[in-house]
Design a protein around this motif. Sequence first.
Motif, PDB file in Angstrom:
ATOM      1  N   GLY A  83      39.653  32.185  42.309  1.00 58.29           N
ATOM      2  CA  GLY A  83      39.559  32.183  43.757  1.00 58.29           C
ATOM      3  C   GLY A  83      40.072  33.452  44.388  1.00 58.29           C
ATOM      4  N   PRO A  84      40.477  33.378  45.646  1.00 55.06           N
ATOM      5  CA  PRO A  84      40.893  34.575  46.377  1.00 55.06           C
ATOM      6  C   PRO A  84      42.216  35.123  45.868  1.00 55.06           C
ATOM      7  CG  PRO A  84      41.315  32.614  47.679  1.00 55.06           C
ATOM      8  CD  PRO A  84      40.541  32.174  46.473  1.00 55.06           C
ATOM      9  N   CYS A  85      42.392  36.434  45.950  1.00 53.79           N
ATOM     10  CA  CYS A  85      43.666  37.059  45.614  1.00 53.79           C
ATOM     11  C   CYS A  85      44.028  38.041  46.720  1.00 53.79           C
ATOM     12  CB  CYS A  85      43.593  37.784  44.272  1.00 53.79           C
ATOM     13  SG  CYS A  85      45.229  38.438  43.768  1.00 53.79           S
ATOM     14  N   CYS A  92      47.292  37.931  40.234  1.00 49.15           N
ATOM     15  CA  CYS A  92      46.336  36.813  40.115  1.00 49.15           C
ATOM     16  C   CYS A  92      45.469  36.923  38.851  1.00 49.15           C
ATOM     17  CB  CYS A  92      45.422  36.743  41.328  1.00 49.15           C
ATOM     18  SG  CYS A  92      46.218  36.859  42.925  1.00 49.15           S
ATOM     19  N   GLY A  93      45.987  37.514  37.809  1.00 48.39           N
ATOM     20  CA  GLY A  93      45.224  37.613  36.578  1.00 48.39           C
ATOM     21  C   GLY A  93      44.379  38.866  36.444  1.00 48.39           C
ATOM     22  N   TRP A  94      44.303  39.699  37.500  1.00 47.20           N
ATOM     23  CA  TRP A  94      43.607  40.971  37.404  1.00 47.20           C
ATOM     24  C   TRP A  94      44.434  41.909  36.513  1.00 47.20           C
ATOM     25  CZ3 TRP A  94      39.072  42.623  40.088  1.00 47.20           C
ATOM     26  CH2 TRP A  94      38.494  41.624  40.897  1.00 47.20           C
ATOM     27  N   THR A  95      43.772  42.768  35.745  1.00 54.15           N
ATOM     28  CA  THR A  95      44.460  43.657  34.816  1.00 54.15           C
ATOM     29  C   THR A  95      43.982  45.094  34.988  1.00 54.15           C
ATOM     30  OG1 THR A  95      42.813  43.181  33.092  1.00 54.15           O
ATOM     31  CG2 THR A  95      44.837  41.859  33.096  1.00 54.15           C
ATOM     32  N   SER A  96      44.895  46.019  34.709  1.00 53.24           N
ATOM     33  CA  SER A  96      44.585  47.447  34.764  1.00 53.24           C
ATOM     34  C   SER A  96      44.219  47.934  33.374  1.00 53.24           C
ATOM     35  CB  SER A  96      45.788  48.229  35.301  1.00 53.24           C
ATOM     36  OG  SER A  96      45.524  49.615  35.343  1.00 53.24           O
ATOM     37  N   ASP A  97      43.108  48.653  33.252  1.00 54.95           N
ATOM     38  CA  ASP A  97      42.675  49.224  31.982  1.00 54.95           C
ATOM     39  C   ASP A  97      43.675  50.296  31.555  1.00 54.95           C
ATOM     40  OD1 ASP A  97      41.450  50.491  29.866  1.00 54.95           O
ATOM     41  OD2 ASP A  97      39.453  50.453  30.749  1.00 54.95           O
ATOM     42  N   SER A 133      39.393  58.493  35.779  1.00 54.94           N
ATOM     43  CA  SER A 133      39.003  57.206  36.357  1.00 54.94           C
ATOM     44  C   SER A 133      40.063  56.162  36.052  1.00 54.94           C
ATOM     45  CB  SER A 133      37.647  56.752  35.815  1.00 54.94           C
ATOM     46  OG  SER A 133      37.714  56.536  34.418  1.00 54.94           O
ATOM     47  N   ALA A 134      40.079  55.108  36.859  1.00 58.35           N
ATOM     48  CA  ALA A 134      41.018  53.997  36.696  1.00 58.35           C
ATOM     49  C   ALA A 134      40.263  52.698  36.936  1.00 58.35           C
ATOM     50  CB  ALA A 134      42.179  54.129  37.667  1.00 58.35           C
ATOM     51  N   ALA A 135      40.398  51.757  36.014  1.00 55.21           N
ATOM     52  CA  ALA A 135      39.640  50.501  36.079  1.00 55.21           C
ATOM     53  C   ALA A 135      40.565  49.317  36.325  1.00 55.21           C
ATOM     54  CB  ALA A 135      38.849  50.294  34.801  1.00 55.21           C
ATOM     55  N   LEU A 136      40.154  48.421  37.232  1.00 55.29           N
ATOM     56  CA  LEU A 136      40.852  47.170  37.531  1.00 55.29           C
ATOM     57  C   LEU A 136      39.884  46.025  37.272  1.00 55.29           C
ATOM     58  CD1 LEU A 136      43.412  45.777  38.769  1.00 55.29           C
ATOM     59  CD2 LEU A 136      42.255  45.959  40.998  1.00 55.29           C
ATOM     60  N   THR A 137      40.261  45.096  36.378  1.00 56.74           N
ATOM     61  CA  THR A 137      39.337  44.064  35.912  1.00 56.74           C
ATOM     62  C   THR A 137      39.828  42.667  36.287  1.00 56.74           C
ATOM     63  OG1 THR A 137      38.744  45.471  34.036  1.00 56.74           O
ATOM     64  CG2 THR A 137      38.091  43.159  33.909  1.00 56.74           C
ATOM     65  N   SER A 138      38.918  41.813  36.718  1.00 58.85           N
ATOM     66  CA  SER A 138      39.237  40.450  37.138  1.00 58.85           C
ATOM     67  C   SER A 138      39.418  39.529  35.931  1.00 58.85           C
ATOM     68  CB  SER A 138      38.111  39.896  38.005  1.00 58.85           C
ATOM     69  OG  SER A 138      36.987  39.543  37.208  1.00 58.85           O
ATOM     70  N   PRO A 139      39.989  38.339  36.151  1.00 59.31           N
ATOM     71  CA  PRO A 139      39.911  37.302  35.130  1.00 59.31           C
ATOM     72  C   PRO A 139      38.439  36.917  34.920  1.00 59.31           C
ATOM     73  CG  PRO A 139      41.448  36.700  36.887  1.00 59.31           C
ATOM     74  CD  PRO A 139      40.683  37.886  37.359  1.00 59.31           C
TER      75      PRO A 139
END
Length: 445
Positions: A83-85, A92-97, A133-139
């Motif tokens: 859901g929303p973060c 909220c489970g998002w992670t940085s590469d 570059s920088a990546a942010l990935t969702s659950p």
Amino acid sequence: SFNYHMYGVDVGSLAVEIAKHNGGKEEVWKHGNDHGDRWFNQSIDVNSSVPFRVRFVATRGGAFKGDIAIDEVRFGVCSNFVGPCLFEDGMCGWTSDGTGPAWQPEMGVDHTRGNEYGNYMVTYLTGNETTESAALTSPVVPADQHHCQLLFSYTVPKEITLEVYANFSTGRTRIGVLYNTAQEYTGLNIGNTSDPFTIQFVAVREGDLPASGRLYAKIDDVDFRECLPLPEYSIDYCKTFTADQLKVLFVKEAPVLRGQDWQWKFQDFFYPGKVYTELGEDERGPGWLDIKWDHGLTGHYRMGHSGKCDLELLRTVDSCVELANLDGVLGSCSPNAECMSSPSNPAEYNCTCKPDYMGDGYSCVPSAADGEQAPVLPKARCDFDDDWCGWRPEPMRPGAWLRHTGSTPSEGTGPNHASSFSNVSGSYVYFEASGREHEETAVLL
């Protein structure tokens, strides 16, 4: 999910309980003590095969500086829902590469709160490389969430490009490229898929650093909309309905999304909109319709012209928009409800609970027995701006829960405003600690 505010040296505790229809209560969340003068967001998974109630239980601390507030209560899909973060209380489970510059939470003026006490995700692209570059990935968004629209706030300078990807088991799809914008709220279409996926934000810098040597990108308030199970049928509006039937369905103010024949690529992004003019004819022929999108612009689209339909009716968790020749299909209704045509408007359908059941059509429970007080079911989303939305204080503690706008009466406790910062004059509900006994509880049902 809900927003909560627990500010004051005497704050006791706030708990969430699940009371099931077949008896028994279960405490699923509890926080205590002073959390500071800020709003927090909390999501809770509830697994139940029987109807249930949600109970907010506030407990008074040692003295009067212990007001506890609640706002923006909403129910989402109850199955591994991503859901929303707001990033106000973690990632909220998002992670940085880990292969490039990191994304990290940071406090400052954000989209959610609009003041220096907010939180957002930020990455600093300040290396010596020409390109980084920088990546942010969702659950992982599970397979039972579909046809998703991704909403988020972002800030990127002209030297940085923000690329947005949907990662499926079959490959990676770029769904948007954004640049040179300061804190804009936007929407991108993820697509109509039955596969699990993740979302990835990639901030890319190319070229030399500016004289300041400091470049950053921000992300905030990420949400998924229309992430509901796909219906078991597929509608080709142009093949299913005649021109006269389309006129009945796509009336003024009818909510719409882009449909299967859309040919305008990324035009108008992927916002919902409403019918602005009646379906009619112009210099290009019959079957054209004007839409006013939620971002404020209008456009002209085919609804029958050349056998193409650019639009479809919008279905949401709190509406039942079914079509005349699909009688009997429940869509988003409760299993104990039927999708019924409105007596006043045959083109409008609503979820109606079956006999011996009561509710709003999306959450139907058995009717109360003789002598029992029938429960009033809350709406799927409530910001308390207009009313209590079906929520009610426990009768044994009159005045313990109050609906309020602005600051609470006692200094040094309670919020100064509602948590919905798009409407700072909005309302919220709060537990008034003044005049209560130590460890006295009050329940909001």
